[in-house]
Design a protein around this motif. Structure first.
Motif, PDB file in Angstrom:
ATOM      1  N   LEU A   1     -73.727   0.266 -36.921  1.00 56.86           N
ATOM      2  CA  LEU A   1     -73.078  -0.462 -38.019  1.00 56.86           C
ATOM      3  C   LEU A   1     -72.975   0.436 -39.251  1.00 56.86           C
ATOM      4  O   LEU A   1     -72.996  -0.018 -40.382  1.00 56.86           O
ATOM      5  CB  LEU A   1     -73.902  -1.715 -38.352  1.00 56.86           C
ATOM      6  N   GLN A   2     -72.853   1.720 -38.979  1.00 60.26           N
ATOM      7  CA  GLN A   2     -72.754   2.682 -40.070  1.00 60.26           C
ATOM      8  C   GLN A   2     -71.488   2.460 -40.893  1.00 60.26           C
ATOM      9  O   GLN A   2     -70.441   2.139 -40.332  1.00 60.26           O
ATOM     10  CB  GLN A   2     -72.656   4.052 -39.410  1.00 60.26           C
ATOM     11  N   SER A   3     -71.576   2.666 -42.183  1.00 62.60           N
ATOM     12  CA  SER A   3     -70.407   2.609 -43.078  1.00 62.60           C
ATOM     13  C   SER A   3     -69.596   1.333 -42.889  1.00 62.60           C
ATOM     14  O   SER A   3     -68.389   1.374 -42.656  1.00 62.60           O
ATOM     15  CB  SER A   3     -69.485   3.815 -42.848  1.00 62.60           C
ATOM     16  N   CYS A   4     -70.238   0.204 -42.936  1.00 60.97           N
ATOM     17  CA  CYS A   4     -69.544  -1.079 -42.760  1.00 60.97           C
ATOM     18  C   CYS A   4     -69.556  -1.890 -44.045  1.00 60.97           C
ATOM     19  O   CYS A   4     -69.349  -3.092 -44.012  1.00 60.97           O
ATOM     20  CB  CYS A   4     -70.192  -1.883 -41.642  1.00 60.97           C
ATOM     21  N   ASN A   5     -69.850  -1.224 -45.156  1.00 59.22           N
ATOM     22  CA  ASN A   5     -69.797  -1.959 -46.411  1.00 59.22           C
ATOM     23  C   ASN A   5     -70.743  -3.155 -46.437  1.00 59.22           C
ATOM     24  O   ASN A   5     -70.468  -4.155 -47.081  1.00 59.22           O
ATOM     25  CB  ASN A   5     -68.370  -2.469 -46.602  1.00 59.22           C
ATOM     26  N   ILE A   6     -71.824  -3.058 -45.704  1.00 58.58           N
ATOM     27  CA  ILE A   6     -72.750  -4.199 -45.616  1.00 58.58           C
ATOM     28  C   ILE A   6     -73.606  -4.252 -46.882  1.00 58.58           C
ATOM     29  O   ILE A   6     -74.257  -3.269 -47.237  1.00 58.58           O
ATOM     30  CB  ILE A   6     -73.653  -4.069 -44.378  1.00 58.58           C
ATOM     31  N   VAL A   7     -73.588  -5.383 -47.549  1.00 59.62           N
ATOM     32  CA  VAL A   7     -74.420  -5.522 -48.739  1.00 59.62           C
ATOM     33  C   VAL A   7     -75.667  -6.350 -48.444  1.00 59.62           C
ATOM     34  O   VAL A   7     -76.679  -6.219 -49.110  1.00 59.62           O
ATOM     35  CB  VAL A   7     -73.653  -6.166 -49.919  1.00 59.62           C
ATOM     36  N   LYS A   8     -75.581  -7.173 -47.429  1.00 52.46           N
ATOM     37  CA  LYS A   8     -76.700  -8.073 -47.195  1.00 52.46           C
ATOM     38  C   LYS A   8     -76.894  -8.312 -45.707  1.00 52.46           C
ATOM     39  O   LYS A   8     -75.946  -8.572 -44.979  1.00 52.46           O
ATOM     40  CB  LYS A   8     -76.420  -9.396 -47.907  1.00 52.46           C
TER      41      LYS A   8
ATOM     42  N   HIS B   1     -75.385   4.378 -44.496  1.00 50.32           N
ATOM     43  CA  HIS B   1     -74.176   4.358 -45.326  1.00 50.32           C
ATOM     44  C   HIS B   1     -73.638   2.953 -45.542  1.00 50.32           C
ATOM     45  O   HIS B   1     -72.458   2.674 -45.310  1.00 50.32           O
ATOM     46  CB  HIS B   1     -73.086   5.255 -44.727  1.00 50.32           C
ATOM     47  N   ASN B   2     -74.502   2.050 -45.911  1.00 49.57           N
ATOM     48  CA  ASN B   2     -74.051   0.742 -46.330  1.00 49.57           C
ATOM     49  C   ASN B   2     -74.539   0.507 -47.753  1.00 49.57           C
ATOM     50  O   ASN B   2     -74.889   1.466 -48.444  1.00 49.57           O
ATOM     51  CB  ASN B   2     -74.569  -0.319 -45.359  1.00 49.57           C
ATOM     52  N   LYS B   3     -74.542  -0.735 -48.188  1.00 44.66           N
ATOM     53  CA  LYS B   3     -74.932  -1.009 -49.568  1.00 44.66           C
ATOM     54  C   LYS B   3     -76.064  -2.020 -49.641  1.00 44.66           C
ATOM     55  O   LYS B   3     -76.105  -2.873 -50.526  1.00 44.66           O
ATOM     56  CB  LYS B   3     -73.715  -1.547 -50.332  1.00 44.66           C
ATOM     57  N   ILE B   4     -76.959  -1.922 -48.677  1.00 43.71           N
ATOM     58  CA  ILE B   4     -78.066  -2.878 -48.607  1.00 43.71           C
ATOM     59  C   ILE B   4     -79.081  -2.573 -49.715  1.00 43.71           C
ATOM     60  O   ILE B   4     -79.499  -1.434 -49.876  1.00 43.71           O
ATOM     61  CB  ILE B   4     -78.742  -2.768 -47.225  1.00 43.71           C
TER      62      ILE B   4
ATOM     63  N   LEU C   1     -81.675   3.465 -41.931  1.00 42.55           N
ATOM     64  CA  LEU C   1     -81.195   2.809 -43.154  1.00 42.55           C
ATOM     65  C   LEU C   1     -80.881   3.843 -44.231  1.00 42.55           C
ATOM     66  O   LEU C   1     -80.873   3.533 -45.421  1.00 42.55           O
ATOM     67  CB  LEU C   1     -82.275   1.844 -43.661  1.00 42.55           C
ATOM     68  N   ASP C   2     -80.619   5.062 -43.804  1.00 43.49           N
ATOM     69  CA  ASP C   2     -80.319   6.125 -44.766  1.00 43.49           C
ATOM     70  C   ASP C   2     -79.081   5.779 -45.595  1.00 43.49           C
ATOM     71  O   ASP C   2     -78.185   5.072 -45.132  1.00 43.49           O
ATOM     72  CB  ASP C   2     -80.015   7.449 -44.042  1.00 43.49           C
ATOM     73  N   ASN C   3     -79.032   6.304 -46.796  1.00 40.91           N
ATOM     74  CA  ASN C   3     -77.850   6.142 -47.651  1.00 40.91           C
ATOM     75  C   ASN C   3     -77.449   4.688 -47.855  1.00 40.91           C
ATOM     76  O   ASN C   3     -76.307   4.296 -47.631  1.00 40.91           O
ATOM     77  CB  ASN C   3     -76.664   6.933 -47.087  1.00 40.91           C
TER      78      ASN C   3
END
Ligand SMILES: *[C@@H]1O[C@H](CO)[C@@H](O)[C@H](O)[C@H]1NC(C)=O
Ligand SMILES: *[C@@H]1O[C@H](CO)[C@@H](O)[C@H](O)[C@H]1NC(C)=O
Ligand SMILES: *[C@@H]1O[C@H](CO)[C@@H](O)[C@H](O)[C@H]1NC(C)=O
Ligand SMILES: *[C@@H]1O[C@H](CO)[C@@H](O)[C@H](O)[C@H]1NC(C)=O
Length: 751
Positions: A84-91, A110-113, A132-134
């Protein structure tokens, strides 16, 4: 069983005709033999609901999922790998992965968690790797990982963690490697790592850990919390001191303490690390080191990049290393006749002191922590100390008068004082002989004191002064004699003043200057009068960030020893190639945030043998000559040209030692001239982000993902226009025309 698709995935997805199959969601590619489904880069906002139940590997990289709801993967309970890399996931909602009891690998990089909730990872009872990097993780709630009893590797690098609470990693009964690098950690609760009985590697590098003598809790490894750790990386943290038993780890073999700010290290710091074999202390501020008690298996001690002064103080260490078979790496910075001599080749006899150059008895006596050895040597008696200051003679030998409204430098400090903290007062002016009786002082803090003038001989008599902090004052110039009488001064901080010239003549009085900070001043040019080789021949690091430098005279940087040069955030309009022609040891140069539109051929030729790091971000650079980096080879480790206006990038294939490359935010023109770059990206094991901005139909796509290149001639790029000033549009040479003509189908190189 599912279908067997007629079309096997080609390496080139674009060529793939739409797959018709009931269980393969539109937008996805399915491989029924490998039970793999890939829906990459489709801007999906939901997890496709028609993914076949029997799928084992699901790749949803580069989509736009935003929130992972509870039970998001109910339909695919057999998954072993989920990307699920780079999927704009915030939560990640609690219970999002609840049905995935067979999942082995979960990639959320590479998400925004920002928060890891108590039940975010519930149900992942087979998980071995969690990435959970980046992200933007700043909070780990208690119990976040309790269900991950099989996890081996937890990666949380490049997040925003500041603090690790007690028991944060509870439940990780099989963890082997915990990666917390590149956060902003400055505080670890005393029980932060409790319960990690199987951990063998802990990476805490590139954080803000700042260990104080009194506050031992900010170091891991107290009280045998981590019995199995063999590798501990604490490099790139701003620690200045390591006290007794700072690191107690019974099985530790490799310890990385490089690139910190260590000024001192207790000889007992590693008293409980008996198996240590490799100790890296490179790039600290150590002037000497005592033999270390504790480790009995040490084979290598790396002191590279420290300002080691090779006099009789170093003799015990040299003897100890010889007897114990410890390889000493690094070299002497002084005295002058031993400058650059390798420690390994020094003999004990060669390490001499001049008559009168005494050993630092006082630091030996007082390195002990209170409570261990009673201070028999120095009976405690009433301490003399100036009014409105605090002086400690028994333990730290610090005197502080910080922010007490002093308008004159106080006098009458205890003669044993080694650190004098006078910052945030209002001195305005430092008259001559302001520091009588302070010959033992090693470090003086005078930041934020509104100092406008320093009289000649102001510091005279401070013959052991090593660090002088004059940052954030109002100095506009410096008296040529301001620093006379400071034979040992090695680190000088003058950043955040209003100096309008490189203070060459004042620096000429400091024979051992090693690091000079001049950031945030108003220096507009570097003139030959500031010639490094004659005024500060021993200088290794020069920081000139955020001045207004627009010109550099051709001899101004001549210096055989200079290793680090920061010229970022200035007003340069060209690479100072000529000025670098006699800087043959330069390892790092930062030119970011200047206005250098064109980088010509052979721009770094003269430093090509030594250069390791080159930063040229945000320079409005429109073009680099194809030969701009000519001469550079395997030695270059980092190259950044982020945020420029480059349409093309020179061939990087000779830079075989690159570890970091940043090409982001450039309007790359995805056509044949970029073929060498694309080829190179395919062949290196680096994450290189490069995005096309033209031609219009390719705008926004990753260079990695596009396929125009297959129609380019095999021999690579046609010659690009040279020598002329940058041209926004590509001149069409015959080869380019040929290349942009209709594609002849070429055999794709299989991977
Ligand atoms: C992705 O989808 C969102 C909304 O669903 C839309 O606003 C955005 O423009 C899309 N991005 C691309 C690159 O298609
Ligand atoms: C010593 O440190 C330097 C600088 O960090 C590094 O380049 C070198 O590889 C290290 N040497 C060993 C043997 O660890
Ligand atoms: C440069 O210094 C000024 C004034 O101190 C500050 O406002 C600015 O943010 C600095 N710029 C950079 C790039 O550090
Ligand atoms: C180079 O300079 C830029 C701009 O001031 C800064 O953001 C960056 O961190 C610097 N890089 C290094 C490696 O010092």
């Amino acid at each position: 069983m599912g279908f067997f698709f007629a079309v096997i995935l080609l390496p080139i997805l674009v060529l793939c005709p739409p797959v018709e199959a009931a269980k393969c969601p539109r937008m996805c590619n399915c491989d029924s033999s490998k039970l793999t489904v890939a829906c990459v880069g489709k801007n999906l906002t939901d997890i496709p609901s028609t993914v076949d139940e029997i799928t084992l590997k699901l790749d949803l990289k580069n989509n736009n999922l935003q929130v992972l709801p509870r039970g998001a993967f109910l339909h695919t309970p057999y998954l072993t790998h989920l990307n699920l890399q780079s999927c704009n996931i915030v939560k990640v909602k609690e219970g999002a992965f609840r049905t995935l009891g067979r999942l082995v690998s979960l990639n959320l990089a590479h998400n925004k968690i920002d928060i890891l909730y108590q039940e975010s990872f519930d149900g992942l009872s087979s998980l071995k790797e969690l990435n959970l990097d980046n992200n933007r993780v700043e909070e780990i709630q208690p119990g976040a990982f309790t269900q991950l009893g099989f996890l081996n590797m937890l990666a949380l690098t490049h997040n925003q963690l500041v603090y690790i609470p007690n028991m944060a990693f509870q439940g990780l009964h099989n963890i082997k490697w915990l990666r917390l690098s590149h956060n902003s950690l400055n505080n670890l609760a005393p029980e932060a790592f409790t319960g990690l009985f199987t951990l063998s590697r802990l990476s805490l590098d590139h954080n803000e850990l700042e260990h104080q003598q009194e506050d031992i809790t900010s170091l891991p490894g107290q009280a045998q919390q981590l019995p199995e750790v063999t590798h501990l990386d604490m490099s790139h943290n701003p620690m200045t001191y390591l006290g007794e038993d700072s690191i107690s780890m019974a099985k530790l073999t490799h310890l990385y303490l490089d690139h910190m700010s260590l000024q001192d290290l207790s000889d007992q710091a590693l008293g409980h690390a008996p198996l240590l074999s490799h100790l890296d202390l490179s790039y600290n501020q150590l002037r000497y080191l005592e033999p270390l008690s504790g480790p009995t298996q040490l084979t290598s001690l790396n002191l590279t990049g420290n300002p080691i002064y090779c006099n009789c103080f170093m003799r015990p260490l040299r003897e100890w290393a010889r007897v114990g078979g410890v390889k000493l790496l690094g070299s002497c910075v002084g005295p002058p006749h031993l400058s650059d001599e390798l420690l390994e080749t020094m003999t004990a006899l060669g390490l001499r002191c001049r008559p009168g150059e005494t050993l630092k008895e006082e630091s030996e006596e007082n390195d002990e922590q209170p409570g261990n050895t009673p201070p028999t040597v120095k009976p405690q008696h009433k301490v003399k100390c100036p009014v409105n200051c605090d002086c400690d003679v028994s333990f730290s030998q610090h005197a502080t008068c910080e922010g007490r409204g002093h308008t004159k430098v106080p006098r009458g400090f205890p003669t044993v004082t080694q650190l004098l903290d006078l910052r945030s007062n209002h001195f305005h002016y430092i008259p001559k002989n302001s520091f009588p009786g302070t010959s033992k002082v090693v470090s003086v803090h005078l930041e934020f004191c509104k100092i406008r003038e320093i009289e000649s001989g102001a510091f005279r008599g401070m013959k052991n002064l090593f660090y002088l902090y004059l940052s954030d004052n109002d100095l506009t110039s410096l008296d040529p004699e301001a620093f006379v009488g400071l034979p040992e001064l090695t680190y000088l901080h003058l950043e955040g003043n209003r100096l309008i010239q490189f203070p060459g003549s004042a620096l000429a009085a400091i024979p051992n200057l090693f690091v000079l900070h001049l950031e945030r001043n108003a220096i507009s040019k570097l003139e030959p009068t500031g010639l490094l080789s004659s005024v500060t021949p021993s200088l290794r690091e020069l920081y000139l960030t955020n001045n207004t430098i627009s010109s550099i005279a051709k001899d101004a940087l001549d210096s055989a020893l200079l290793g680090v040069l920061h010229l970022d955030s200035n007003q340069l309009t060209e690479v100072p190639t000529q000025a670098l022609s006699k800087a043959a040891n330069l390892e790092e140069i930062n030119l970011s945030h200047n206005s250098i539109r064109w980088v010509g051929p052979y721009a770094f030729q003269s430093v090509s043998q030594s250069l390791k790091r080159l930063n040229m971000d945000k320079m409005d650079m429109e073009q680099m000559s194809r030969d701009a980096l000519a001469g550079l080879g395997a030695g270059l480790r980092a190259l950044t040209v982020r945020g420029n206006k480059l349409q093309e990038v020179p061939d990087l294939s000779l830079l075989t030692g690159l570890e970091v490359v940043d090409l982001q935010d450039n309007p790359l023109l995805c056509d044949c001239p970029l073929l060498p770059l694309r080829r190179w990206m395919e062949n290196v094991n680096l994450e290189v982000v490069a995005t096309c901005s033209s031609p219009p139909e390719l705008k926004g796509q990753k260079v990695r993902d596009i396929h125009v290149f297959k129609s380019c001639p095999e021999t690579g790029s046609p010659p690009q226009t040279e020598k002329t000033k940058p041209k926004p549009s590509l001149k069409k040479t015959p080869a380019v025309r040929a290349a942009s003509a209709k594609p002849k189908v070429k055999k794709e190189k299989d991977r």
